[in-house]
Write an enzyme that holds these catalytic residues in place. Structure first.
Site, PDB file in Angstrom:
ATOM      1  N   GLU A 143      -3.223  -3.588  -4.816  1.00 24.82           N
ATOM      2  CA  GLU A 143      -4.636  -3.570  -5.171  1.00 24.82           C
ATOM      3  C   GLU A 143      -5.189  -2.143  -5.068  1.00 24.82           C
ATOM      4  O   GLU A 143      -6.049  -1.858  -4.232  1.00 24.82           O
ATOM      5  CB  GLU A 143      -5.451  -4.551  -4.306  1.00 24.82           C
ATOM      6  CG  GLU A 143      -4.807  -4.956  -2.991  1.00 24.82           C
ATOM      7  CD  GLU A 143      -5.110  -3.993  -1.843  1.00 24.82           C
ATOM      8  OE1 GLU A 143      -5.745  -2.960  -2.087  1.00 24.82           O
ATOM      9  OE2 GLU A 143      -4.721  -4.294  -0.707  1.00 24.82           O
ATOM     10  N   HIS A 171       0.873  -1.167   0.000  1.00 29.46           N
ATOM     11  CA  HIS A 171       0.000   0.000   0.000  1.00 29.46           C
ATOM     12  C   HIS A 171       0.913   1.222   0.000  1.00 29.46           C
ATOM     13  O   HIS A 171       1.932   1.223   0.712  1.00 29.46           O
ATOM     14  CB  HIS A 171      -0.906   0.029   1.234  1.00 29.46           C
ATOM     15  CG  HIS A 171      -1.848  -1.130   1.313  1.00 29.46           C
ATOM     16  ND1 HIS A 171      -2.176  -1.756   2.509  1.00 29.46           N
ATOM     17  CD2 HIS A 171      -2.538  -1.782   0.353  1.00 29.46           C
ATOM     18  CE1 HIS A 171      -3.026  -2.734   2.287  1.00 29.46           C
ATOM     19  NE2 HIS A 171      -3.255  -2.777   0.981  1.00 29.46           N
TER      20      HIS A 171
END
Length: 337
Positions: free
Chosen positions: A290, A252
């Site tokens: 993602e 992230h």
């Protein structure tokens, strides 16, 4: 951005500085003002080098520093051939060199060179952590090693002309900056983690106690600019959405400082972050992410660093794009400098 054609000095993570005097067919290298070696260089049809004169330094270190200079000098160079009179045993054992087809010739492959943990990892381990299966949260995965503390990665980005480094989060030291970053409108639109100092202290403390996530601060020239979370994908919420490998790492990413945004900065820190994760455990075969499927800018940046979008899928809180970068793909045309 520096012109690599005019590169004459290259900083090393241990504080030393590599200097060069280069012509078409000669290269003289020195380190901290002391001569290191002189090379004959033949660039056509491929790069061949031979030692003309070597000073008193360990052979493998001399070879390593020369390879670093030549690869940093030319990011398109994928391999170079050394002509050596003596068998470079240590360099062969480490993977720095491989035996060539002709006696006395040894190749250094760019894809192998950048997989060597020295000197980029501040806390490099000689051996991989033993593999032992455990179950946590209903998921079977390898037992993870203790998380590092402090600086874990440092490299001088010759293209950017700046140090890029990664260190672990220190909650007391980094809390105010993390709070400011998360409460900026730009970051909040994607992370949705706005909150108070107490809320963010709790957020970071929870991740500090989580063995599957490593929280990192990215720095340019030792000035913090970004926050990253690196996680083991096998025991993450992402695992049910793809065939996660035991040592896949996920990321992230948050750039908090406005002056460090832009494609050239992303190319530096994203390549450094993925480089660190591939070096941290040689069993890691993929780095995944993602981002939100509508975050076209970030997806484009990642594709520029050779990630590919494997598919889109639905988390409970967002439509996500599964971005994947394989180890072989990262190192085969590695543009680190």
């Amino acid at each position: 951005m520096p012109d690599l054609n005019a590169l004459t000095a290259l900083a090393l993570p241990d504080g030393r500085c590599l200097m060069a005097d280069e012509t078409t067919d000669r290269l003289s290298l020195g380190c901290d003002g002391q001569p290191l070696l002189s090379l004959r260089v033949n660039r056509v049809p491929a790069l061949h080098v031979a030692i003309e004169q070597r000073c008193e330094h360990p052979d493998s270190e001399v070879l390593y520093l020369a390879c670093y200079w030549l690869f940093a000098r030319d990011s398109a160079c994928q391999h170079l051939t050394w002509h050596l009179d003596e068998l470079p045993t240590e360099a062969l054992l480490s993977g720095l060199l491989v035996t060539g087809e002709v006696s006395g010739q040894y190749r250094c492959e760019r894809a192998l060179f950048w997989q060597l943990p020295r000197p980029w990892l501040s806390q490099a381990s000689v051996n991989s952590y033993p593999q032992h299966p455990v179950i946590s949260g209903g998921k079977r995965h390898p037992l993870r090693p203790l998380k590092p503390r402090g600086e874990v990665y440092r490299r001088f980005d010759a293209r950017l002309g700046a140090w890029i480094s990664l260190r672990t989060v220190d909650i007391e030291h980094d809390l105010a900056r993390f709070n400011r970053w998360q409460n900026s409108a730009r970051v909040a639109s994607f992370w949705q983690e706005e909150g108070s100092l107490d809320q963010h202290r709790e957020y970071l403390a929870k991740l500090l106690a989580d063995p599957h996530t490593l929280t990192l601060i990215g720095c340019f020239d030792d000035q913090p600019f970004a926050y990253f979370e690196a996680y083991w994908a096998k025991e993450d919420r992402l695992a049910p959405f793809y065939q996660a490998g035991d040592y896949d790492r996920g990321i992230h990413m948050l750039v908090g400082e406005e002056q460090h945004r832009g494609p050239h900065k992303v190319a530096s820190w994203l390549s450094a972050l993925t480089h660190y994760l591939f070096l941290d455990d040689p069993r890691t075969q993929r780095v995944v992410a993602e981002p939100r499927a509508d975050n076209a800018k970030m997806i484009g940046y990642m594709q520029g660093q050779r990630f590919h979008c494997e598919k889109e899928f639905d988390f409970p809180h967002k439509r996500a794009a599964l971005m994947v970068l394989g180890r072989e793909r990262f190192f085969e045309r590695c543009v680190l400098a």
